[in-house]
Write a protein that holds these residues in place. Structure first.
Motif, PDB file in Angstrom:
ATOM      1  N   ARG A  47      45.813  37.007  44.399  1.00 54.30           N
ATOM      2  CA  ARG A  47      45.260  35.974  43.521  1.00 54.30           C
ATOM      3  C   ARG A  47      44.376  36.570  42.429  1.00 54.30           C
ATOM      4  O   ARG A  47      44.376  36.087  41.296  1.00 54.30           O
ATOM      5  CB  ARG A  47      44.444  34.969  44.346  1.00 54.30           C
ATOM      6  N   ARG A  48      43.628  37.619  42.767  1.00 54.95           N
ATOM      7  CA  ARG A  48      42.681  38.193  41.801  1.00 54.95           C
ATOM      8  C   ARG A  48      43.401  38.722  40.563  1.00 54.95           C
ATOM      9  O   ARG A  48      43.023  38.413  39.433  1.00 54.95           O
ATOM     10  CB  ARG A  48      41.872  39.311  42.466  1.00 54.95           C
ATOM     11  N   ALA A  49      44.436  39.535  40.748  1.00 53.83           N
ATOM     12  CA  ALA A  49      45.155  40.094  39.610  1.00 53.83           C
ATOM     13  C   ALA A  49      45.844  38.997  38.804  1.00 53.83           C
ATOM     14  O   ALA A  49      45.829  39.001  37.569  1.00 53.83           O
ATOM     15  CB  ALA A  49      46.176  41.130  40.082  1.00 53.83           C
ATOM     16  N   ALA A  50      46.453  38.050  39.502  1.00 54.50           N
ATOM     17  CA  ALA A  50      47.157  36.967  38.806  1.00 54.50           C
ATOM     18  C   ALA A  50      46.196  36.087  38.028  1.00 54.50           C
ATOM     19  O   ALA A  50      46.487  35.658  36.901  1.00 54.50           O
ATOM     20  CB  ALA A  50      47.938  36.136  39.817  1.00 54.50           C
ATOM     21  N   LYS A  51      45.026  35.816  38.596  1.00 54.40           N
ATOM     22  CA  LYS A  51      44.030  34.987  37.910  1.00 54.40           C
ATOM     23  C   LYS A  51      43.518  35.683  36.652  1.00 54.40           C
ATOM     24  O   LYS A  51      43.306  35.043  35.611  1.00 54.40           O
ATOM     25  CB  LYS A  51      42.868  34.707  38.856  1.00 54.40           C
ATOM     26  N   MET A  52      43.327  36.992  36.715  1.00 52.31           N
ATOM     27  CA  MET A  52      42.894  37.735  35.524  1.00 52.31           C
ATOM     28  C   MET A  52      43.920  37.591  34.404  1.00 52.31           C
ATOM     29  O   MET A  52      43.561  37.428  33.233  1.00 52.31           O
ATOM     30  CB  MET A  52      42.657  39.205  35.864  1.00 52.31           C
ATOM     31  N   CYS A  80      48.105  45.269  43.446  1.00 51.47           N
ATOM     32  CA  CYS A  80      48.866  44.219  42.783  1.00 51.47           C
ATOM     33  C   CYS A  80      48.740  44.433  41.283  1.00 51.47           C
ATOM     34  O   CYS A  80      47.630  44.423  40.731  1.00 51.47           O
ATOM     35  CB  CYS A  80      48.343  42.844  43.176  1.00 51.47           C
ATOM     36  N   LEU A  81      49.869  44.661  40.622  1.00 51.51           N
ATOM     37  CA  LEU A  81      49.903  44.939  39.194  1.00 51.51           C
ATOM     38  C   LEU A  81      50.645  43.801  38.487  1.00 51.51           C
ATOM     39  O   LEU A  81      51.847  43.629  38.673  1.00 51.51           O
ATOM     40  CB  LEU A  81      50.607  46.269  38.921  1.00 51.51           C
ATOM     41  N   VAL A  82      49.918  43.033  37.693  1.00 51.26           N
ATOM     42  CA  VAL A  82      50.487  41.884  36.985  1.00 51.26           C
ATOM     43  C   VAL A  82      50.533  42.231  35.506  1.00 51.26           C
ATOM     44  O   VAL A  82      49.507  42.537  34.896  1.00 51.26           O
ATOM     45  CB  VAL A  82      49.653  40.613  37.218  1.00 51.26           C
ATOM     46  N   GLU A  83      51.725  42.169  34.915  1.00 48.08           N
ATOM     47  CA  GLU A  83      51.913  42.652  33.544  1.00 48.08           C
ATOM     48  C   GLU A  83      52.544  41.578  32.667  1.00 48.08           C
ATOM     49  O   GLU A  83      53.384  40.803  33.122  1.00 48.08           O
ATOM     50  CB  GLU A  83      52.811  43.895  33.570  1.00 48.08           C
ATOM     51  N   ALA A  84      52.127  41.550  31.409  1.00 43.63           N
ATOM     52  CA  ALA A  84      52.711  40.634  30.434  1.00 43.63           C
ATOM     53  C   ALA A  84      52.912  41.375  29.118  1.00 43.63           C
ATOM     54  O   ALA A  84      52.006  42.069  28.637  1.00 43.63           O
ATOM     55  CB  ALA A  84      51.806  39.419  30.221  1.00 43.63           C
TER      56      ALA A  84
END
Length: 337
Positions: free
Chosen positions: A262-267, A234-238
């Protein structure tokens, strides 16, 4: 012959060794490191660390005493760094990203371009994934005047590995100082869930869990073609007006799909809520180039123990002094020469 720099590796992990190898190649100063990874469950050199040592020897024409699996002591002497084409295989799912970061400072210091092909892990739980190197780390280096282009030829999940990346390295006259205390406003955000040889329903659950924590319109599952081993991430980018962050988590035995998402999004939500300019991983990776520039500063989240151990190594090689201060949950790291 230069006097050996003495380093105690018991306070940190492989990053201390990688930083020492990078600086030895750039400065020409030899070192002895004892108690390598001394506090780890399996101390000493693992295959991925040994590959870094052997790659540093080849790139710099150097020598290494104690370069064997399980060794807790190493003496490394760099020779003359050569810009050329190189190929290194870790042989496991060990991180190609960390190997690349070990070699880049030396290759950037050369007068000509280099090409590096690395084989091993590209997406594993113990290192930044390829996407972080491409979209966060290298753009940050470009801000400091050092440019390189990477390509992902094959994704390598843990525990099989088998990934392949290539990197074209441009010569760099020297690093520029940075003053990176603001990230600016949020411009864009995305979630990607790459998956291979697992049911798409698993990837869908990962994505749904990430979206529940980090709502985002640009979100999708990416089904990868057949390759070596199976896996999901899961790669969550901003993206911000003055920087970018990418948070990643990976499927592991015994971990639910929902926890991966949830882990990637929470980070990411923690990073955005903190207001710092750069994330924890990039903060650790900025220390060496910032020291080579001779000055600079940035803000980050409260750092882990990689930062003090990394700083201790850098200050042994270079005439610089770091300062780390924390206020209201945000950390500022600066360096002066």
């Amino acid at each position: 012959m230069s006097k050996l720099i003495q380093l105690d590796g018991s306070s940190g992990g492989g990053q201390m060794l990688r930083t020492a190898l990078s600086l030895a190649m750039v400065t020409g100063k030899p070192f002895r490191m004892t108690k390598i990874r001394g506090q780890r469950r399996k101390p000493g050199l693992m295959r991925q660390h040994l590959t870094c040592v052997k790659a540093a020897c080849e790139v710099s024409g150097g020598t290494a005493d104690g370069a064997e699996i399980g060794s807790t002591e190493l003496v490394f002497r760099a020779g003359e760094v050569r810009h050329s084409s190189y190929r290194f295989s870790i042989g496991t799912a060990g991180s190609t990203s960390l190997l690349l970061q070990t070699l880049l400072p030396a290759l950037w210091s050369e007068e000509g371009p280099s090409m590096v092909r690395l084989e091993g892990g590209t997406h594993n739980p113990l290192a930044p994934p390829f996407d972080f190197i491409q979209r966060v780390f290298l753009p940050a280096m470009a801000k400091m005047g050092a440019k390189a282009t990477v390509r992902l030829l094959e994704t390598g999940f843990a525990p099989v590995g088998g990934g392949v990346i290539e990197c074209e390295v441009e010569p760099c006259a020297g690093f520029s100082e940075i003053d990176w205390t603001s990230r600016g406003g949020l411009k864009e955000k995305s979630i990607r869930v790459p998956v291979r040889e697992l049911p798409l329903s698993i990837a869908g659950r990962v994505l749904d869990a990430a979206l529940a924590v980090f709502p985002c319109e640009d979100a999708k599952v990416v089904a990868l073609p057949e390759g070596p081993g199976r896996g999901v991430a899961c790669l969550v980018e901003a993206g911000f007006t003055q920087g970018r962050e990418l948070c990643a988590s990976f499927g592991e035995q015994g971990m639910s799909s929902e926890k991966v998402g949830r882990r990637a999004a929470k980070m990411m939500t923690d990073f955005i809520g903190n207001g710092a300019a750069v994330g924890r991983h990039l903060a650790d990776q900025l220390l060496l180039p910032m020291a080579l520039a001779g000055g600079g500063r940035f803000t980050t989240m409260p750092p882990d123990n990689h930062v003090p151990s990394n700083i201790a190594v850098i200050e042994k090689f270079l005439p610089v002094k770091f300062e780390v201060s924390t206020k209201e949950g945000r950390c500022e790291i600066s360096v002066t020469s």
